[in-house]
Design a protein around this motif. Sequence first.
Motif, PDB file in Angstrom:
ATOM      1  N   SER A  22      43.946  40.829 -51.797  1.00  5.03           N
ATOM      2  CA  SER A  22      45.123  41.383 -52.450  1.00  5.03           C
ATOM      3  C   SER A  22      45.490  42.748 -51.860  1.00  5.03           C
ATOM      4  O   SER A  22      46.656  43.022 -51.585  1.00  5.03           O
ATOM      5  N   ALA A  23      44.503  43.615 -51.663  1.00  2.52           N
ATOM      6  CA  ALA A  23      44.763  44.938 -51.088  1.00  2.52           C
ATOM      7  C   ALA A  23      45.309  44.799 -49.675  1.00  2.52           C
ATOM      8  O   ALA A  23      46.265  45.482 -49.302  1.00  2.52           O
ATOM      9  N   PHE A  24      44.734  43.914 -48.893  1.00  5.34           N
ATOM     10  CA  PHE A  24      45.199  43.675 -47.528  1.00  5.34           C
ATOM     11  C   PHE A  24      46.664  43.241 -47.548  1.00  5.34           C
ATOM     12  O   PHE A  24      47.498  43.806 -46.839  1.00  5.34           O
ATOM     13  N   ASP A  25      46.987  42.276 -48.371  1.00  2.00           N
ATOM     14  CA  ASP A  25      48.359  41.769 -48.461  1.00  2.00           C
ATOM     15  C   ASP A  25      49.333  42.849 -48.926  1.00  2.00           C
ATOM     16  O   ASP A  25      50.453  42.934 -48.435  1.00  2.00           O
ATOM     17  N   ARG A  26      48.898  43.672 -49.881  1.00  2.00           N
ATOM     18  CA  ARG A  26      49.767  44.734 -50.378  1.00  2.00           C
ATOM     19  C   ARG A  26      50.048  45.779 -49.310  1.00  2.00           C
ATOM     20  O   ARG A  26      51.175  46.267 -49.188  1.00  2.00           O
ATOM     21  N   VAL A  27      49.039  46.116 -48.499  1.00  2.00           N
ATOM     22  CA  VAL A  27      49.242  47.100 -47.428  1.00  2.00           C
ATOM     23  C   VAL A  27      50.179  46.543 -46.372  1.00  2.00           C
ATOM     24  O   VAL A  27      51.122  47.212 -45.938  1.00  2.00           O
ATOM     25  N   VAL A  28      49.957  45.314 -45.955  1.00  2.00           N
ATOM     26  CA  VAL A  28      50.819  44.697 -44.944  1.00  2.00           C
ATOM     27  C   VAL A  28      52.242  44.553 -45.482  1.00  2.00           C
ATOM     28  O   VAL A  28      53.214  44.836 -44.778  1.00  2.00           O
ATOM     29  N   GLY A  29      52.388  44.155 -46.736  1.00  2.00           N
ATOM     30  CA  GLY A  29      53.713  44.044 -47.345  1.00  2.00           C
ATOM     31  C   GLY A  29      54.426  45.396 -47.411  1.00  2.00           C
ATOM     32  O   GLY A  29      55.626  45.499 -47.154  1.00  2.00           O
ATOM     33  N   ALA A  30      53.666  46.431 -47.746  1.00  2.00           N
ATOM     34  CA  ALA A  30      54.248  47.779 -47.808  1.00  2.00           C
ATOM     35  C   ALA A  30      54.750  48.213 -46.445  1.00  2.00           C
ATOM     36  O   ALA A  30      55.845  48.766 -46.322  1.00  2.00           O
ATOM     37  N   LEU A  31      53.965  47.960 -45.423  1.00  2.00           N
ATOM     38  CA  LEU A  31      54.394  48.335 -44.073  1.00  2.00           C
ATOM     39  C   LEU A  31      55.641  47.565 -43.674  1.00  2.00           C
ATOM     40  O   LEU A  31      56.566  48.127 -43.079  1.00  2.00           O
ATOM     41  N   ASN A  32      55.697  46.326 -44.036  1.00  2.00           N
ATOM     42  CA  ASN A  32      56.868  45.510 -43.736  1.00  2.00           C
ATOM     43  C   ASN A  32      58.119  46.098 -44.397  1.00  2.00           C
ATOM     44  O   ASN A  32      59.174  46.197 -43.775  1.00  2.00           O
ATOM     45  N   ARG A  33      58.005  46.518 -45.651  1.00  5.96           N
ATOM     46  CA  ARG A  33      59.144  47.129 -46.350  1.00  5.96           C
ATOM     47  C   ARG A  33      59.513  48.477 -45.730  1.00  5.96           C
ATOM     48  O   ARG A  33      60.696  48.784 -45.533  1.00  5.96           O
TER      49      ARG A  33
END
Length: 97
Positions: A22-33
Motif C-alpha cells: 500500500s505504501a509503495f502504491d501510494r508513493v508511486v501514485g503521488a509521484l504520478n500526480r
Amino acid sequence: MNFRTDSQLRALREANDASAHSAFDRVVGALNRLAGEKEWEKVAVTDIVRESGVARSALYRHFRSRDDVVEQLTASVREAVLAADIDAGTEGWQHVF
C-alpha cells in the motif's frame, strides 16, 4: 514469553506485506500526480511524502532516493503497457492511459 502460533505469524507477515504494498502504491501514485503539476526537477521528497501521506521513513524503506521513485514508476508503466499489448494486441497501450 510471548509465543505465537504459525498461523499468527503468517497473518502478521501478510499484514506487513499488504501495508508495504500500500505504501509503495501510494508513493508511486503521488509521484504520478505530482508529475502533472510541476517539473520533475522541482519535485522534492517532501512533496512526495505530503502527497502520498506516507512517512518519510516508509518512503526510504521502499526507495533509495527520489530518482529511484521515478525508476519504479517508469518500470510500473512499462509493465502495464506490455501487459496491455499482450492482452489487447498492438493497440493495447492506449488502454493504459
